[in-house]
Write a protein that holds these residues in place. Structure first.
Motif, mmCIF file in Angstrom:
data_model
loop_
_atom_site.group_PDB
_atom_site.id
_atom_site.type_symbol
_atom_site.label_atom_id
_atom_site.label_comp_id
_atom_site.label_asym_id
_atom_site.label_seq_id
_atom_site.Cartn_x
_atom_site.Cartn_y
_atom_site.Cartn_z
ATOM 1 N N MET A 81 0.839 -1.208 0.000
ATOM 2 C CA MET A 81 0.000 0.000 0.000
ATOM 3 C C MET A 81 0.874 1.259 0.000
ATOM 4 S SD MET A 81 -3.063 -1.040 -0.272
ATOM 5 C CE MET A 81 -4.013 0.405 0.117
ATOM 6 N N GLN A 84 2.393 1.609 -3.444
ATOM 7 C CA GLN A 84 1.364 2.057 -4.388
ATOM 8 C C GLN A 84 1.138 3.565 -4.244
ATOM 9 O OE1 GLN A 84 -2.688 0.770 -3.600
ATOM 10 N NE2 GLN A 84 -3.078 0.597 -5.791
ATOM 11 N N ALA A 85 1.013 4.031 -3.011
ATOM 12 C CA ALA A 85 0.796 5.463 -2.774
ATOM 13 C C ALA A 85 1.991 6.282 -3.251
ATOM 14 C CB ALA A 85 0.521 5.712 -1.294
ATOM 15 N N ILE A 88 1.909 6.495 -7.036
ATOM 16 C CA ILE A 88 0.885 7.451 -7.488
ATOM 17 C C ILE A 88 1.396 8.877 -7.305
ATOM 18 C CG2 ILE A 88 -1.407 8.390 -6.941
ATOM 19 C CD1 ILE A 88 -2.212 5.430 -6.332
ATOM 20 N N GLU A 89 2.028 9.132 -6.171
ATOM 21 C CA GLU A 89 2.578 10.463 -5.893
ATOM 22 C C GLU A 89 3.596 10.860 -6.956
ATOM 23 O OE1 GLU A 89 4.570 13.839 -4.597
ATOM 24 O OE2 GLU A 89 2.595 13.159 -3.987
#
Length: 109
Positions: A81, A84-85, A88-89
Motif C-alpha cells: 500500500m 502504491q501510494a 501514485i505520488e
C-alpha cells in the motif's frame, strides 16, 4: 556524521527531503545547487551524481532514527500500500506540482 543535502533551495523535492531528514532527526547541511545556472551539470556536481540530478536518500538507511516513515517489508500488505501510494505520488501528483511550482515561482514574468 552530518549528511550533505544538495539541491535547489526553492525546489519542492529539495524541501521534502529536508523535511524528512528533520523529522528523522538526521543532522544535515544544505548545499544549494542552482539549476537555473546549470550548476547540476558542472563537472564538480557530476562527480557527486553522474546523472546531474538531485540525489535521494532511502529511509531504510536510518531505520532506528526518528519516526518510521514507511512500513517494514515484513508487513507485505502495508508495504504494498505504501509503495502504491508512493508510485501514485511520483507519477501523478508530482509532475503537476512541478508544473504549478514552475509557473508560480520560476517562470520569468
Amino acid at each position: 556524521m552530518v549528511l550533505k543535502l544538495y539541491g535547489f533551495d526553492i525546489s519542492s523535492k529539495f524541501r521534502l527531503v529536508a523535511i524528512v531528514l528533520f523529522e528523522k532527526k538526521i543532522p544535515f547541511e544544505c548545499h544549494v545547487v542552482d539549476w537555473t545556472k546549470n550548476e547540476h551539470k558542472s563537472p564538480e556536481y557530476l562527480e557527486k551524481h553522474p546523472f546531474g540530478q538531485v540525489p535521494y536518500l532511502l529511509e531504510a538507511k536510518y531505520p532506528n532514527q526518528g519516526p518510521k516513515l514507511a512500513p517494514d517489508s515484513s508487513d507485505i500488505k502495508a508495504k504494498a500500500m505504501f509503495d502504491q501510494a508512493a508510485s501514485i505520488e511520483v507519477s501523478n501528483f508530482g509532475p503537476l506540482v512541478d508544473k504549478a511550482s514552475y509557473e508560480a515561482v520560476m517562470k520569468p514574468t
